[in-house]
Design a protein around this motif. Structure first.
Motif, PDB file in Angstrom:
ATOM      1  N   ARG A 286      64.799  -6.831  61.660  1.00 51.78           N
ATOM      2  CA  ARG A 286      63.485  -7.283  62.110  1.00 51.78           C
ATOM      3  C   ARG A 286      62.511  -6.113  62.115  1.00 51.78           C
ATOM      4  N   VAL A 287      61.350  -6.293  61.476  1.00 56.71           N
ATOM      5  CA  VAL A 287      60.271  -5.306  61.505  1.00 56.71           C
ATOM      6  C   VAL A 287      59.098  -5.936  62.245  1.00 56.71           C
ATOM      7  N   ALA A 288      58.775  -5.402  63.413  1.00 56.20           N
ATOM      8  CA  ALA A 288      57.711  -5.963  64.252  1.00 56.20           C
ATOM      9  C   ALA A 288      56.403  -5.223  63.998  1.00 56.20           C
ATOM     10  N   VAL A 289      55.313  -6.010  63.839  1.00 54.32           N
ATOM     11  CA  VAL A 289      53.976  -5.468  63.580  1.00 54.32           C
ATOM     12  C   VAL A 289      53.025  -6.057  64.617  1.00 54.32           C
ATOM     13  N   ARG A 290      52.167  -5.212  65.176  1.00 52.52           N
ATOM     14  CA  ARG A 290      51.212  -5.679  66.187  1.00 52.52           C
ATOM     15  C   ARG A 290      49.785  -5.494  65.679  1.00 52.52           C
ATOM     16  N   ASN A 291      48.975  -6.495  65.977  1.00 48.52           N
ATOM     17  CA  ASN A 291      47.554  -6.444  65.647  1.00 48.52           C
ATOM     18  C   ASN A 291      46.794  -6.050  66.914  1.00 48.52           C
ATOM     19  N   TYR A 292      46.320  -4.813  66.953  1.00 50.03           N
ATOM     20  CA  TYR A 292      45.594  -4.317  68.128  1.00 50.03           C
ATOM     21  C   TYR A 292      44.103  -4.630  68.057  1.00 50.03           C
ATOM     22  N   GLY A 293      43.632  -5.161  66.940  1.00 47.59           N
ATOM     23  CA  GLY A 293      42.209  -5.385  66.760  1.00 47.59           C
ATOM     24  C   GLY A 293      41.742  -6.719  67.303  1.00 47.59           C
ATOM     25  N   PRO A 294      40.424  -6.955  67.281  1.00 48.72           N
ATOM     26  CA  PRO A 294      39.852  -8.193  67.822  1.00 48.72           C
ATOM     27  C   PRO A 294      39.786  -9.334  66.803  1.00 48.72           C
ATOM     28  N   GLN A 295      40.150  -9.083  65.538  1.00 48.87           N
ATOM     29  CA  GLN A 295      40.045 -10.088  64.497  1.00 48.87           C
ATOM     30  C   GLN A 295      41.425 -10.509  64.007  1.00 48.87           C
ATOM     31  N   ARG A 296      41.529 -11.755  63.566  1.00 52.48           N
ATOM     32  CA  ARG A 296      42.776 -12.251  62.987  1.00 52.48           C
ATOM     33  C   ARG A 296      43.006 -11.604  61.628  1.00 52.48           C
ATOM     34  N   ARG A 297      44.244 -11.261  61.345  1.00 54.09           N
ATOM     35  CA  ARG A 297      44.601 -10.647  60.053  1.00 54.09           C
ATOM     36  C   ARG A 297      45.569 -11.576  59.332  1.00 54.09           C
ATOM     37  N   SER A 298      45.248 -11.882  58.095  1.00 54.33           N
ATOM     38  CA  SER A 298      46.057 -12.820  57.321  1.00 54.33           C
ATOM     39  C   SER A 298      46.758 -12.111  56.172  1.00 54.33           C
ATOM     40  N   GLU A 299      47.967 -12.596  55.891  1.00 57.07           N
ATOM     41  CA  GLU A 299      48.774 -12.118  54.756  1.00 57.07           C
ATOM     42  C   GLU A 299      48.871 -10.593  54.727  1.00 57.07           C
ATOM     43  N   VAL A 300      49.274 -10.044  55.841  1.00 52.65           N
ATOM     44  CA  VAL A 300      49.478  -8.592  55.933  1.00 52.65           C
ATOM     45  C   VAL A 300      50.811  -8.254  55.278  1.00 52.65           C
ATOM     46  N   PRO A 301      50.830  -7.440  54.220  1.00 51.08           N
ATOM     47  CA  PRO A 301      52.106  -7.105  53.573  1.00 51.08           C
ATOM     48  C   PRO A 301      52.897  -6.080  54.383  1.00 51.08           C
ATOM     49  N   VAL A 302      54.190  -6.344  54.527  1.00 54.35           N
ATOM     50  CA  VAL A 302      55.103  -5.441  55.238  1.00 54.35           C
ATOM     51  C   VAL A 302      56.238  -5.105  54.282  1.00 54.35           C
ATOM     52  N   ARG A 303      56.528  -3.827  54.128  1.00 56.94           N
ATOM     53  CA  ARG A 303      57.567  -3.394  53.200  1.00 56.94           C
ATOM     54  C   ARG A 303      58.656  -2.634  53.950  1.00 56.94           C
ATOM     55  N   LEU A 304      59.879  -2.739  53.424  1.00 60.15           N
ATOM     56  CA  LEU A 304      61.029  -2.039  54.006  1.00 60.15           C
ATOM     57  C   LEU A 304      61.827  -1.405  52.885  1.00 60.15           C
ATOM     58  N   ALA A 305      62.150  -0.126  53.076  1.00 54.84           N
ATOM     59  CA  ALA A 305      62.989   0.606  52.125  1.00 54.84           C
ATOM     60  C   ALA A 305      64.274   1.019  52.829  1.00 54.84           C
ATOM     61  N   VAL A 306      65.406   0.815  52.157  1.00 57.96           N
ATOM     62  CA  VAL A 306      66.719   1.172  52.688  1.00 57.96           C
ATOM     63  C   VAL A 306      67.286   2.280  51.813  1.00 57.96           C
ATOM     64  N   ASP A 307      67.408   3.468  52.386  1.00 60.92           N
ATOM     65  CA  ASP A 307      67.884   4.648  51.645  1.00 60.92           C
ATOM     66  C   ASP A 307      67.051   4.864  50.388  1.00 60.92           C
ATOM     67  N   GLY A 308      65.733   4.630  50.501  1.00 57.90           N
ATOM     68  CA  GLY A 308      64.825   4.835  49.385  1.00 57.90           C
ATOM     69  C   GLY A 308      64.686   3.645  48.459  1.00 57.90           C
ATOM     70  N   ARG A 309      65.506   2.631  48.622  1.00 58.07           N
ATOM     71  CA  ARG A 309      65.444   1.436  47.763  1.00 58.07           C
ATOM     72  C   ARG A 309      64.555   0.398  48.435  1.00 58.07           C
ATOM     73  N   ARG A 310      63.450   0.022  47.764  1.00 57.97           N
ATOM     74  CA  ARG A 310      62.475  -0.884  48.354  1.00 57.97           C
ATOM     75  C   ARG A 310      62.922  -2.334  48.187  1.00 57.97           C
ATOM     76  N   LEU A 311      62.792  -3.102  49.273  1.00 56.09           N
ATOM     77  CA  LEU A 311      63.094  -4.528  49.262  1.00 56.09           C
ATOM     78  C   LEU A 311      61.806  -5.302  49.009  1.00 56.09           C
ATOM     79  N   PRO A 312      61.909  -6.540  48.579  1.00 54.56           N
ATOM     80  CA  PRO A 312      60.692  -7.355  48.380  1.00 54.56           C
ATOM     81  C   PRO A 312      59.874  -7.442  49.666  1.00 54.56           C
ATOM     82  N   ALA A 313      58.558  -7.359  49.517  1.00 54.59           N
ATOM     83  CA  ALA A 313      57.669  -7.337  50.674  1.00 54.59           C
ATOM     84  C   ALA A 313      57.612  -8.702  51.343  1.00 54.59           C
ATOM     85  N   ARG A 314      57.296  -8.694  52.631  1.00 51.74           N
ATOM     86  CA  ARG A 314      57.045  -9.907  53.405  1.00 51.74           C
ATOM     87  C   ARG A 314      55.586  -9.871  53.862  1.00 51.74           C
ATOM     88  N   THR A 315      55.000 -11.039  54.113  1.00 53.15           N
ATOM     89  CA  THR A 315      53.626 -11.106  54.601  1.00 53.15           C
ATOM     90  C   THR A 315      53.599 -11.776  55.962  1.00 53.15           C
TER      91      THR A 315
END
Length: 752
Positions: A286-315
């Motif tokens: 699980r990768v948790a992301v927080r929006n500290y701003g006053p506006q809604r954010r849509s389709e924020v891309p989140v990426r994870l790399a395991v030992d340098g190998r990048r996995l497909p991004a999630r939004t």
């Protein structure tokens, strides 16, 4: 007029003005009149010049006495207040104390520059206003989680230090600690800066979290005589109380972004949704992301790399002030530590857009079963028959999951424990099941192996010799291999209508946490126990499960060196209990207990910012080099410390200064990953206004751009001291020059 002296004792030096007079009196010659014929002509000439000569000598004497007195007054440094008649002739020295907010939040870039760059530039402008020639002093305190005094002498030193500050810290600002450093610095400078105008300032981005106060449960607060709750003050409030008592105000300058709630996205956490099962098995991260701003954010891309190998991004779609979780399926292909790095698209605050974590994929737990009652003909009669079945799944499949097996199981008989041909170092957990007794050599080998880091699980049964265990394995001081003293066997009168069960167990313990859920709890608490051995736990023993017969222990744990000792007071087969006959009890019980027992208490690979970074290695580290998050390599200077079982401990950093991924590079091994976590709250950039700031404490003084402040200074400016020493120094110099010139003129005049 003059109202005092900075150094009153030196003012007594004005008494030295009498020295020229004393010398003059001592040098007067006593004349004896002697009349002779030509004397009447000399007397007539002397009478004409005597009065003028005495007057000239008196002027010369007064000039010399005045010069000495003025010199003493200059050294004593007289002063007067701003309301005195000599105020226009005074000059005030300045003592500038700057607390620079170097927290991670000041890295936010509102426009072309960051808040931290504006803080440093403002500090440089303030220091440039100081004058070294009149004795101005500058003290620079860099404020983060560990505030420190960088400069404390001349303004030139402060300017030199400021030129080296190019980036903020990755931590927050401990305002209480920073004010404590400032207060001690002011107190240390009290003698040399006496009479100086003190200017204490905090240059900050006014992040609201900086002035947060701890929350307390009203139910546990103490009360004073009138019944009101006594809420402890935050440390910064305590320091402000001390400053206010000393008549010192803290001037706060806002150099942050213009918005009260600047927009920002930050990574909060990287964690598996459940324990990492092992090699080849999928683990949900699980990768948790927080929006500290006053506006809604849509389709924020989140990426994870395991030992340098990048996995497909999630939004993710994030509401204002909300937190979203991106889930990734990770399969570790090898056992050991793995580096996970999550990233967001860069925004105006970069430090929380990358987060690192190290997860450990456990290797198979190597279990050695010592069978005290084997029976090859009947698996139910074999003491470890059901244990063997639970730990060894069908060949080619790890419990139907397609991954590597979590356990490697080997079985032996008690007679081999004392022989060197059985290498105990090859096993993580040793299970003694219904073993009658042990030889002295076997006990010695077990003690050495457990002390080096292995675990020993002892289960009892009808073959166990209680006197032999008491003689070989139990010691009153807790240094033996038994977690408790064995007393006697206890059995129900009839198994047809009586049994005992688990009355309570430690639901937080890793070995029993599985049964904490209500749906699984009956599989531990309702299983019949017909017979067991009553015990008396030894020192340091932790009881994990108790029976409903007087709270007698069923399962216990005790540390032994670097290893662990476990004692199960009933049998592991079905002779004394129905545990083995309940698969939903035996399988999770053995799996969780043996996995926990086989885990090593190693220094964590993921630590909080500012914590020490320590590595435990299987071999002597040769030419260790640490690679930090900025890509800089630095040799590790710590001396490796030997541990049992031919292991070594090495301190990489006493206090990790940067958040992110680290790597320990060795000459003869693969790099070992480490991760340092930042505090997510630093990403919350909400700010407070000037009015709200000043309502927090009377000593807080919000600074305005016009150079004024919202509130008058804590100290009355009419009482500020102005020194006269420079004026007196010029007068003293003029007097000395006049004395020298006048003396020279008299000498030429009186020369024959």
């Amino acid at each position: 007029m003059i109202e005092g002296f900075v150094h009153p004792g030196l003012a007594l030096g004005a008494l030295l003005a009498a020295v020229p007079l004393i010398i003059h009196l001592l040098n007067r010659r006593q004349h004896k009149p002697l009349a002779w014929g030509a004397m009447r002509f000399v007397r007539l000439a002397h009478e004409r010049t005597r009065r003028r000569s005495k007057f000239e000598n008196l002027i010369l004497l007064l000039l010399r006495m005045l010069g000495v007195a003025l010199l003493a007054f200059v050294l004593a440094r007289p002063f007067t207040t701003g309301a005195g008649p000599l105020a226009a002739l005074t000059e005030s020295r300045r003592q500038l104390v700057l607390v620079l907010d170097a927290s991670a939040s000041t890295g936010y870039r509102a426009q072309a520059t960051s808040s931290f760059e504006r803080i440093v530039e403002r500090a440089r402008a303030l220091v440039s206003e100081l004058d070294s020639s009149r004795g101005d002093r500058a003290q620079i305190i860099l404020g983060d989680a560990s505030p420190r005094l960088l400069a404390w002498r001349e303004p030139r030193e402060a300017l030199s230090i400021l030129s080296t500050l190019d980036a903020p810290s990755d931590s927050g600002l401990d305002l209480g600690a920073a004010l404590a450093v400032a207060r001690r610095s002011i107190e240390d400078e009290a003698l040399s800066a006496a009479g100086a105008e003190l200017d204490l300032r905090l240059l900050t981005d006014l992040q609201a979290g900086l002035f947060a106060t701890p929350e307390f449960d009203a139910a546990i607060l103490a009360s004073d005589a009138d019944g009101s709750a006594l809420v402890p003050l935050a440390s910064w409030q305590t320091e402000l109380d001390a400053l206010e008592a000393a008549g010192i105000a803290l001037r706060v300058e806002d150099l942050g972004p213009p918005e009260i709630q600047p927009p920002n996205l930050g990574l909060v956490e990287i964690a598996p949704t459940s324990e990492v099962s092992g090699v080849g098995l999928p683990t949900e991260v699980r990768v948790a992301v927080r929006n500290y701003g006053p506006q809604r954010r849509s389709e924020v891309p989140v990426r994870l790399a395991v030992d340098g190998r990048r996995l497909p991004a999630r939004t993710l779609d994030l509401e204002p002030g909300g937190t979203g979780e991106a889930l990734f399926s990770v399969v570790f292909e090898r056992a050991g530590a793995h580096l996970l790095e999550a990233t967001l698209e860069g925004d105006r605050l970069r430090f929380d857009d990358t987060r690192a974590e190290v997860l450990d994929a456990p290797a198979a737990v190597r279990v050695l079963g010592v069978n005290g009652a084997p029976d090859e003909s009947d698996i139910m009669a074999d003491e470890l028959g059901l244990v063997r079945t639970v730990l060894l799944p069908p060949e080619g499949d790890a419990f139907g999951l397609g991954g590597a097996q979590p356990f490697e199981y080997t079985e032996t008989d008690p007679a081999r424990l004392g022989r060197d041909e059985l290498v105990l170092e090859d096993y993580d957990v040793i299970v003694l099941a219904n073993v009658e007794g042990l030889e002295v050599r076997a006990v010695e080998r077990l003690e050495q192996r457990v002390a080096a880091g292995a675990a020993l699980l002892i289960t009892l049964g009808d073959r166990v010799s209680l006197p032999d265990y008491a003689r070989r394995l139990w010691r009153e001081d807790g240094s033996g291999l038994l977690a408790a003293e064995l007393i006697e066997r206890v059995a129900v009168p009839s198994r047809l209508d009586a049994y005992w069960r688990v009355a309570e167990f430690d639901e937080q313990h890793p070995a029993l946490r599985f049964f904490a859920e209500e749906r699984w709890k009956p599989f531990l608490s309702e299983v019949p126990v017909f017979e067991y051995v009553s015990t008396r736990p030894g020192p340091g023993t932790r009881v994990l499960a108790r029976l409903d017969r007087g709270g007698d222990p069923l399962l216990m744990e005790r540390p032994f060196g670097r290893g662990k000792l476990f004692l199960f007071t009933s049998s592991i087969d079905n002779a004394w209990t129905r545990f083995p006959e309940s698969p939903r009890t035996l399988v999770p019980f053995l799996h969780e207990l043996l996995r926990y027992a086989g885990s090593q208490a190693l220094p964590p690979r993921s630590v909080a910012l500012g914590s020490p970074l320590i590595a435990e290695l299987e071999r002597f580290p040769r030419s260790p080099v640490l690679l930090d998050p900025r890509g800089e390599r630095r040799p590790v200077t710590d001396e490796p410390r030997p541990l049992p079982a031919d292991r070594w401990e090495l301190t990489l950093l006493e206090s990790a200064p940067l958040a992110g991924a680290y790597a320990l590079e060795l000459a003869d091994a693969d790099p070992a990953p480490f991760a340092v976590r930042f505090e997510p709250a630093e990403g919350d950039l909400q700010r407070i206004g000037a009015a709200e700031l000043e309502n927090l404490h009377p000593a807080l003084n919000a600074w305005r751009e016009d150079g004024g402040s919202e509130r008058s200074s804590a100290a009355d400016t009419s009482d500020q001291r102005g020194e006269l020493w420079r004026l007196l120094a010029w007068i003293c110099l003029a007097v000395l020059i006049a004395e020298s010139s006048y003396s020279a003129w008299l000498g030429r005049k009186r020369r024959p």
